[in-house]
Design a protein around this motif. Sequence first.
Motif, PDB file in Angstrom:
ATOM      1  N   ILE A   1       0.889  -1.161   0.000  1.00 24.64           N
ATOM      2  CA  ILE A   1       0.000   0.000   0.000  1.00 24.64           C
ATOM      3  C   ILE A   1       0.927   1.211   0.000  1.00 24.64           C
ATOM      4  N   ALA A   2       1.119   1.787  -1.177  1.00 19.61           N
ATOM      5  CA  ALA A   2       2.149   2.814  -1.365  1.00 19.61           C
ATOM      6  C   ALA A   2       1.724   4.172  -0.835  1.00 19.61           C
ATOM      7  N   GLU A   3       0.422   4.410  -0.759  1.00 16.25           N
ATOM      8  CA  GLU A   3      -0.090   5.677  -0.225  1.00 16.25           C
ATOM      9  C   GLU A   3      -1.451   5.444   0.420  1.00 16.25           C
ATOM     10  N   ASN A   4      -1.643   6.052   1.563  1.00 17.12           N
ATOM     11  CA  ASN A   4      -2.949   6.105   2.213  1.00 17.12           C
ATOM     12  C   ASN A   4      -2.844   7.130   3.327  1.00 17.12           C
ATOM     13  N   GLY A   5      -3.919   7.844   3.566  1.00 17.48           N
ATOM     14  CA  GLY A   5      -3.896   8.800   4.655  1.00 17.48           C
ATOM     15  C   GLY A   5      -5.056   9.770   4.556  1.00 17.48           C
ATOM     16  N   MET A   6      -5.143  10.622   5.543  1.00 16.57           N
ATOM     17  CA  MET A   6      -6.233  11.579   5.641  1.00 16.57           C
ATOM     18  C   MET A   6      -5.695  12.989   5.475  1.00 16.57           C
ATOM     19  N   GLY A   7      -6.086  13.630   4.386  1.00 11.03           N
ATOM     20  CA  GLY A   7      -5.682  15.003   4.164  1.00 11.03           C
ATOM     21  C   GLY A   7      -6.727  15.966   4.705  1.00 11.03           C
ATOM     22  N   THR A   8      -6.346  16.737   5.701  1.00 10.57           N
ATOM     23  CA  THR A   8      -7.294  17.667   6.300  1.00 10.57           C
ATOM     24  C   THR A   8      -6.546  18.782   7.020  1.00 10.57           C
ATOM     25  N   GLU A   9      -7.269  19.736   7.556  1.00 14.96           N
ATOM     26  CA  GLU A   9      -6.643  20.838   8.273  1.00 14.96           C
ATOM     27  C   GLU A   9      -6.246  20.418   9.682  1.00 14.96           C
ATOM     28  N   ASP A  10      -5.121  20.906  10.145  1.00 14.89           N
ATOM     29  CA  ASP A  10      -4.670  20.717  11.522  1.00 14.89           C
ATOM     30  C   ASP A  10      -4.465  22.082  12.159  1.00 14.89           C
ATOM     31  N   VAL A  11      -4.582  22.144  13.480  1.00 11.26           N
ATOM     32  CA  VAL A  11      -4.404  23.398  14.207  1.00 11.26           C
ATOM     33  C   VAL A  11      -3.190  23.286  15.124  1.00 11.26           C
ATOM     34  N   LEU A  12      -2.235  24.185  14.931  1.00 15.46           N
ATOM     35  CA  LEU A  12      -1.077  24.271  15.820  1.00 15.46           C
ATOM     36  C   LEU A  12      -1.474  25.142  17.008  1.00 15.46           C
ATOM     37  N   GLU A  13      -1.595  24.521  18.189  1.00 12.74           N
ATOM     38  CA  GLU A  13      -2.044  25.238  19.378  1.00 12.74           C
ATOM     39  C   GLU A  13      -0.928  26.144  19.917  1.00 12.74           C
ATOM     40  N   LEU A  14      -1.290  26.998  20.875  1.00 11.64           N
ATOM     41  CA  LEU A  14      -0.319  27.924  21.448  1.00 11.64           C
ATOM     42  C   LEU A  14       0.839  27.204  22.138  1.00 11.64           C
TER      43      LEU A  14
END
Length: 481
Positions: A374-387
């Motif tokens: 399985i050469a590629e798999n994952g979840m592309g979404t926004e992440d938040v860098l907290e303080l």
Amino acid sequence: MKQILWGGATSASQYEGAFQVGNKGLDTQDCRPYLPRTSDATVKTRLLSFATINEAKVCQDIGQYPFRRGSKGYSHLHEDLELLKELGIDIYRFSISWARIFPHGDEKEPNEEGLKYYDEIIKVLKKAGIKIFITMNHYAIPLHLVETYGGWKNRKMIDYYMKFAITIMNRWKDDIDYWLPFNEINAGYFSPYNGVGLIKEDEKSYNQSDVFQSLHHQFVASAKVIQYGHKKVKGQFGCMIASFCYYAYTSRPEDNLKLIKDENINQWFCMDVLVRGYYPTYMFAFFREHDIHIYMEDEDKKILLENTSDFISFSYYSSSIITTEEAPQTAGNLVVTTRNPYLQSTKWGWQIDPIGLCTTLHKFYDRYQKPIIIAENGMGTEDVLELDFKIHDQYRIQYLQDHFEQIIKAQKDGVDIIAYCMWGIIDIVSAGSCEMDKRYGVIYVDGNNHGDGTYQRYKKDSFSWYQQFINQYHKEKEEER
């Protein structure tokens, strides 16, 4: 039951940046502009013509062209490799930038500075005991080859590619575990600029004879790589497609017949050629129906038949729906599809379907009886860098957990699985939407769509989860012995 290798993946054009460092030449990905999303699930597309390519070549605003900076991995290389070692992955898939080795693609001698960059990566991975999975060409084609020769529709591309391929095979002949000549080779059909370097002259559709001629040249090049590799280097050689796991929208016979035909063209065709060694009969009917003509040299059939893949690999992100009727649409990996009412979607419209991965593994193994990566798999979404510089991505942890369960289930059902490579293990520029906001990694990169930010690295919550999963998985496998 053998242990699955758990790892991660990146591509040179999305990760490295440093597009003018070390004598690197411009490639096709360097000329793709950032275009803001028009909605949660769609991205504007811009016609890439010779005019827009010329605009890109002279543009000094690097912020407009995200692949030119990537994740600034070139300058963060050792930091990133240390993080991957800490994560504890078993295998790392990365690509070689063709334009970093041959800046124009047709030079007589390779660029030694580019080769030394990859020497360092391979040395560190080997010392750490991490298996190496090399993608020889991941979309990015030296721009000079596209402008001068027309991309892969020109048979001369086979020779230029083979010079590049032989250079890197000879350089690392004893070091690489798995070799992949082309990333998602079927993208040449549904995304010709990315896959085979074709540029549109106007608003018309691509010439389909050019598209399939280009794919044929890549088939021959792939077979020639395997022919050379089996004689000269260590490691196994594979092929890869983008997979979609098609479902019929209804039980209507028309939907199911369309599913078979669409699946043949979009998903099976390229892999049928590269694994079985010959063109499937359904393609000749397709060529007649669409007035497609391709030229094959006499030796091509023999080369394809005698040099098939040792393993198969694919990318899997979401499943797709096929119907003959109009229905609501949503986004997918470089394609659009009908919305599945039974599935949730990411903000980018990609439908989350862990069972679809299990289904895909079964279908591929049943069809080809070859070991699978399985050469590629994952979840592309926004992440938040907290303080406090934390990233709480429980949604990604859940995604990974659900998909891993299905992978292990498929293996227990008898599917021969070599490895799993989480896509964008370190945050990279998204290939589909040319942006940083759509993140896949367990390692956060502090940069935005316009190139602002420190580009420092931070471990997400999913980093610890994946680290613990890998450790626990191998511990349990050892106890089973």
